[in-house]
Design a protein around this motif. Sequence first.
Motif, mmCIF file in Angstrom:
data_model
loop_
_atom_site.group_PDB
_atom_site.id
_atom_site.type_symbol
_atom_site.label_atom_id
_atom_site.label_comp_id
_atom_site.label_asym_id
_atom_site.label_seq_id
_atom_site.Cartn_x
_atom_site.Cartn_y
_atom_site.Cartn_z
ATOM 1 N N ASP A 168 -13.662 3.542 4.544
ATOM 2 C CA ASP A 168 -13.204 2.162 4.681
ATOM 3 C C ASP A 168 -12.753 1.870 6.107
ATOM 4 N N PHE A 169 -12.134 2.877 6.753
ATOM 5 C CA PHE A 169 -11.650 2.690 8.120
ATOM 6 C C PHE A 169 -11.799 3.993 8.887
ATOM 7 N N ILE A 170 -11.946 3.871 10.206
ATOM 8 C CA ILE A 170 -12.017 5.029 11.100
ATOM 9 C C ILE A 170 -11.031 4.815 12.244
ATOM 10 N N PHE A 171 -10.193 5.824 12.515
ATOM 11 C CA PHE A 171 -9.257 5.731 13.628
ATOM 12 C C PHE A 171 -9.284 7.024 14.434
ATOM 13 N N GLU A 172 -8.976 6.888 15.716
ATOM 14 C CA GLU A 172 -9.057 8.024 16.631
ATOM 15 C C GLU A 172 -7.684 8.573 17.018
ATOM 16 N N SER A 173 -6.623 7.972 16.500
ATOM 17 C CA SER A 173 -5.274 8.477 16.760
ATOM 18 C C SER A 173 -4.317 7.860 15.754
ATOM 19 N N LEU A 174 -3.135 8.462 15.634
ATOM 20 C CA LEU A 174 -2.105 7.883 14.772
ATOM 21 C C LEU A 174 -1.609 6.551 15.330
ATOM 22 N N PHE A 185 -10.729 7.676 7.734
ATOM 23 C CA PHE A 185 -11.210 8.880 8.422
ATOM 24 C C PHE A 185 -10.573 8.966 9.806
ATOM 25 N N MET A 186 -9.924 10.107 10.067
ATOM 26 C CA MET A 186 -9.340 10.367 11.380
ATOM 27 C C MET A 186 -10.237 11.341 12.138
ATOM 28 N N THR A 187 -10.573 10.992 13.370
ATOM 29 C CA THR A 187 -11.466 11.830 14.171
ATOM 30 C C THR A 187 -10.706 12.915 14.927
ATOM 31 N N THR A 188 -9.434 13.120 14.583
ATOM 32 C CA THR A 188 -8.577 14.059 15.308
ATOM 33 C C THR A 188 -8.671 15.486 14.783
ATOM 34 N N GLY A 189 -9.484 15.710 13.745
ATOM 35 C CA GLY A 189 -9.544 17.029 13.120
ATOM 36 C C GLY A 189 -10.876 17.726 13.283
ATOM 37 N N ILE A 230 0.842 -1.187 0.000
ATOM 38 C CA ILE A 230 0.000 0.000 0.000
ATOM 39 C C ILE A 230 0.884 1.245 0.000
ATOM 40 N N ARG A 231 0.288 2.370 -0.361
ATOM 41 C CA ARG A 231 0.954 3.661 -0.252
ATOM 42 C C ARG A 231 -0.026 4.619 0.417
ATOM 43 N N LEU A 232 0.494 5.509 1.227
ATOM 44 C CA LEU A 232 -0.333 6.395 2.028
ATOM 45 C C LEU A 232 -0.190 7.841 1.567
ATOM 46 N N LEU A 233 -1.315 8.514 1.449
ATOM 47 C CA LEU A 233 -1.352 9.968 1.302
ATOM 48 C C LEU A 233 -1.911 10.504 2.605
ATOM 49 N N LEU A 234 -1.070 11.182 3.368
ATOM 50 C CA LEU A 234 -1.417 11.638 4.711
ATOM 51 C C LEU A 234 -1.775 13.116 4.690
ATOM 52 N N ASP A 235 -3.023 13.417 4.993
ATOM 53 C CA ASP A 235 -3.433 14.810 5.114
ATOM 54 C C ASP A 235 -2.643 15.464 6.244
ATOM 55 N N LEU A 236 -2.291 16.723 6.065
ATOM 56 C CA LEU A 236 -1.510 17.426 7.078
ATOM 57 C C LEU A 236 -2.403 17.926 8.219
ATOM 58 N N ASP A 237 -3.306 18.858 7.899
ATOM 59 C CA ASP A 237 -4.165 19.446 8.927
ATOM 60 C C ASP A 237 -5.133 18.417 9.483
ATOM 61 N N GLY A 238 -5.160 18.308 10.802
ATOM 62 C CA GLY A 238 -6.110 17.427 11.449
ATOM 63 C C GLY A 238 -5.661 15.986 11.553
ATOM 64 N N VAL A 239 -4.564 15.632 10.877
ATOM 65 C CA VAL A 239 -4.026 14.276 10.943
ATOM 66 C C VAL A 239 -2.622 14.291 11.557
#
Length: 262
Positions: A244-250, A225-229, A2-11
Amino acid sequence: MIRLLLDLDGVLVRDKALNPFPDTSDFLNFLRRKGVPFKVVSNNSTKPPREMIESLKGKGIFLEEEKFVSPLSILPHYLRRNGIYRLFVIGTPNLKSYLEGGGFQVVENHAVQAVIIGQDRNLDFNKIKTATSAVFLSNAKILPVNLSRIVKDDDGLYFPGAGAIARMLVHACNYKEDVPNLGKPSEEFINYAIEDMPGEETYLVSDDIYTDLVGAKNLGIKTIFMTTGKYRKEELSKANFCPDFIFESLKDLRDFLETLPR
């Protein structure tokens, strides 16, 4: 792989001052150790990519320049490809200097080929009037750096994004052309970001349901989806969207990545 595109703000960072979450550096180091291909992506239009890298470095987030992609990575290529060189810019002095340094003419009147729309905390009546006149009288193109609808400020309040300002001009001027999306998660942005990345399956990790995740899913990209933002989990039902997935922290995301085959 896999390859990841990580949003900056809120992640990776919690605010516009680029203050990182406590586990950001550890998470990025984990990706490097495990050989997970990644890039940090942002719709930030206030600073050019190189200045963003330096600002992140000052906050303890170390990224190679090729690991960071924003709409300003793409904008100069788009303008040259379409023969657009004379601009009115709604945006920061940094954005204007960046474009001027790229060979574009930035002017303060309506006789232009395009109106560039970025984040502008000094947006006022005269700027809106000039932009409207450029589109209505000079047939200028409307070119937002991204189609963000809403942006969360450091005080927890919200303001319209570049996409919302663009839509205002579209409505006011009865503009009939398509408004391009140079930001994430447009096809142009995603293709630019993954062009030199190994991996067969792309995951976009973001806190933005409406701008990022819905668009990414429409392109066949996996969504995390990250709930940190700026949005809580309850917003998913309002948006009628299922990531597809939901996480509450890195840390939770890291634990998930540990389970995936390399």
